[in-house]
Design a protein around this motif. Structure first.
Motif, PDB file in Angstrom:
ATOM      1  N   HIS A  10       0.949  -1.184   0.084  1.00 43.44           N
ATOM      2  CA  HIS A  10      -0.030  -0.053  -0.012  1.00 43.44           C
ATOM      3  C   HIS A  10       0.634   1.307  -0.001  1.00 43.44           C
ATOM      4  CE1 HIS A  10      -3.653  -2.324   0.405  1.00 43.44           C
ATOM      5  NE2 HIS A  10      -3.222  -2.942   1.498  1.00 43.44           N
ATOM      6  N   HIS A  11       1.926   1.322   0.226  1.00 45.09           N
ATOM      7  CA  HIS A  11       3.028   2.433   0.224  1.00 45.09           C
ATOM      8  C   HIS A  11       2.772   3.226  -1.104  1.00 45.09           C
ATOM      9  CE1 HIS A  11       6.695   4.950  -0.347  1.00 45.09           C
ATOM     10  NE2 HIS A  11       6.302   5.405   0.975  1.00 45.09           N
ATOM     11  N   ALA A  12       2.924   2.832  -2.314  1.00 39.41           N
ATOM     12  CA  ALA A  12       2.595   3.651  -3.359  1.00 39.41           C
ATOM     13  C   ALA A  12       1.442   4.341  -3.670  1.00 39.41           C
ATOM     14  CB  ALA A  12       2.824   2.463  -4.344  1.00 39.41           C
ATOM     15  N   GLU A  13       0.407   3.430  -3.206  1.00 37.24           N
ATOM     16  CA  GLU A  13      -1.054   4.200  -3.296  1.00 37.24           C
ATOM     17  C   GLU A  13      -1.272   5.208  -2.172  1.00 37.24           C
ATOM     18  OE1 GLU A  13      -5.524   2.883  -1.833  1.00 37.24           O
ATOM     19  OE2 GLU A  13      -4.312   1.107  -2.183  1.00 37.24           O
ATOM     20  N   LEU A  14      -0.511   5.170  -1.018  1.00 39.29           N
ATOM     21  CA  LEU A  14      -0.652   6.138  -0.107  1.00 39.29           C
ATOM     22  C   LEU A  14       0.191   7.321  -0.488  1.00 39.29           C
ATOM     23  CD1 LEU A  14      -0.843   3.876   3.128  1.00 39.29           C
ATOM     24  CD2 LEU A  14      -2.593   5.198   2.068  1.00 39.29           C
ATOM     25  N   ALA A  15       1.129   7.089  -1.000  1.00 42.20           N
ATOM     26  CA  ALA A  15       2.186   8.032  -1.719  1.00 42.20           C
ATOM     27  C   ALA A  15       1.400   8.907  -2.692  1.00 42.20           C
ATOM     28  CB  ALA A  15       3.541   7.664  -2.229  1.00 42.20           C
ATOM     29  N   ARG A  16       0.769   8.171  -3.588  1.00 49.31           N
ATOM     30  CA  ARG A  16      -0.066   8.772  -4.699  1.00 49.31           C
ATOM     31  C   ARG A  16      -1.146   9.716  -4.188  1.00 49.31           C
ATOM     32  NH1 ARG A  16       0.076   4.142  -7.070  1.00 49.31           N
ATOM     33  NH2 ARG A  16      -2.108   3.530  -6.749  1.00 49.31           N
ATOM     34  N   LEU A  17      -1.911   9.114  -3.142  1.00 47.83           N
ATOM     35  CA  LEU A  17      -3.070   9.904  -2.249  1.00 47.83           C
ATOM     36  C   LEU A  17      -2.288  11.160  -1.794  1.00 47.83           C
ATOM     37  CD1 LEU A  17      -5.707  10.328  -1.114  1.00 47.83           C
ATOM     38  CD2 LEU A  17      -5.029   8.874   0.684  1.00 47.83           C
ATOM     39  N   ALA A  18      -1.257  10.939  -1.019  1.00 51.15           N
ATOM     40  CA  ALA A  18      -0.620  12.352  -0.318  1.00 51.15           C
ATOM     41  C   ALA A  18      -0.171  13.076  -1.683  1.00 51.15           C
ATOM     42  CB  ALA A  18       0.837  11.804   0.309  1.00 51.15           C
ATOM     43  N   ALA A  57       5.149   7.486   4.127  1.00 52.51           N
ATOM     44  CA  ALA A  57       6.114   6.712   5.258  1.00 52.51           C
ATOM     45  C   ALA A  57       5.631   7.201   6.705  1.00 52.51           C
ATOM     46  CB  ALA A  57       7.644   7.002   4.910  1.00 52.51           C
ATOM     47  N   ASP A  58       5.314   8.585   7.030  1.00 54.10           N
ATOM     48  CA  ASP A  58       5.239   8.898   8.272  1.00 54.10           C
ATOM     49  C   ASP A  58       3.787   8.464   8.638  1.00 54.10           C
ATOM     50  OD1 ASP A  58       7.304  10.610   8.398  1.00 54.10           O
ATOM     51  OD2 ASP A  58       6.342  12.543   7.901  1.00 54.10           O
ATOM     52  N   ALA A  59       2.772   8.185   7.764  1.00 53.70           N
ATOM     53  CA  ALA A  59       1.543   7.714   8.171  1.00 53.70           C
ATOM     54  C   ALA A  59       1.702   6.153   8.200  1.00 53.70           C
ATOM     55  CB  ALA A  59       0.599   7.914   6.912  1.00 53.70           C
ATOM     56  N   ALA A 109       3.211   5.649  11.745  1.00 56.05           N
ATOM     57  CA  ALA A 109       2.002   6.083  12.679  1.00 56.05           C
ATOM     58  C   ALA A 109       1.411   4.412  12.856  1.00 56.05           C
ATOM     59  CB  ALA A 109       1.079   7.139  12.535  1.00 56.05           C
ATOM     60  N   LEU A 110       0.925   3.916  11.578  1.00 53.23           N
ATOM     61  CA  LEU A 110       0.415   2.871  11.591  1.00 53.23           C
ATOM     62  C   LEU A 110       1.045   1.589  12.368  1.00 53.23           C
ATOM     63  CD1 LEU A 110      -1.088   2.548   7.988  1.00 53.23           C
ATOM     64  CD2 LEU A 110      -2.340   3.011  10.492  1.00 53.23           C
ATOM     65  N   TRP A 111       2.401   1.538  12.363  1.00 49.33           N
ATOM     66  CA  TRP A 111       3.014   0.623  12.799  1.00 49.33           C
ATOM     67  C   TRP A 111       3.044   0.511  14.367  1.00 49.33           C
ATOM     68  CZ3 TRP A 111       4.936  -3.862  12.782  1.00 49.33           C
ATOM     69  CH2 TRP A 111       6.172  -4.024  13.709  1.00 49.33           C
TER      70      TRP A 111
END
Length: 173
Positions: free
Chosen positions: A17-25, A40-42, A45-47
């Motif tokens: 999901h990192h790429a998708e979350l980066a696109r969203l950002a 990455a920061d998000a 926080a999830l971790w």
């Protein structure tokens, strides 16, 4: 589930999901450079909450919400910064006759070389004649921070402007 299993599970979630979350950002902020950092920061926080989130029905939905909140905070910070800069550099209506334009340009150039917080403290204290308390309120910092940043900022201006610093900034030396 043992820690190793949780770490492996989170790693898979991250990879998926990192790429998708980066696109969203990127789409939310318009900043390609900041998108990976926000994602990455998000995910970091999830971790920290992964033990609870991995059992959630929609951890990706939660991750998207975290990215959206972080993007909103980043945008708000940028807007506040632009407003502060505009306030500090806006033209004042109480102009003095026969202004030494070269001196004004020297001071503005020197102020521009200061980091934002030092510049803001110096400008609010000396150009706008605010008290330390009012400056602290305007910037959302402590009075001690205002004192130290103003002192360091003035020292830097004196270094940059030489002996004319007090005369040009209105400070009595």
């Amino acid at each position: 589930m043992p820690v190793d299993d949780a770490a492996t599970e989170f790693h898979r979630f991250f990879e998926r999901h990192h790429a998708e979350l980066a696109r969203l950002a990127h789409l939310l902020t318009g900043e390609a450079d900041a998108a990976d950092d926000l994602a990455a920061d998000a995910l970091l926080a999830l971790w920290h909450r992964w033990d609870r989130l991995r059992r959630a029905e929609h951890p990706l939905a939660y991750a998207r919400g975290v990215v959206a909140n972080m993007a909103r905070s980043r945008i708000r910070s940028a807007v506040r910064e632009r407003r502060r800069v505009h306030l500090f550099w806006s033209h004042r209506s109480d102009r003095v006759e026969a202004t030494d334009v070269a001196a004004v340009l020297d001071v503005r150039a020197a102020l521009g070389r200061l980091p934002f917080r030092k510049r803001a403290c110096v400008v609010l204290r000396h150009a706008f004649d605010l008290s330390e308390k009012d400056t602290a309120l305007a910037l959302g910092v402590s009075v001690g921070t205002v004192k130290s940043q103003t002192s360091k900022g003035m020292a830097e201006l004196e270094r940059l402007l030489g002996s004319r610093a007090g005369e040009l900034t209105g400070r009595r030396t």
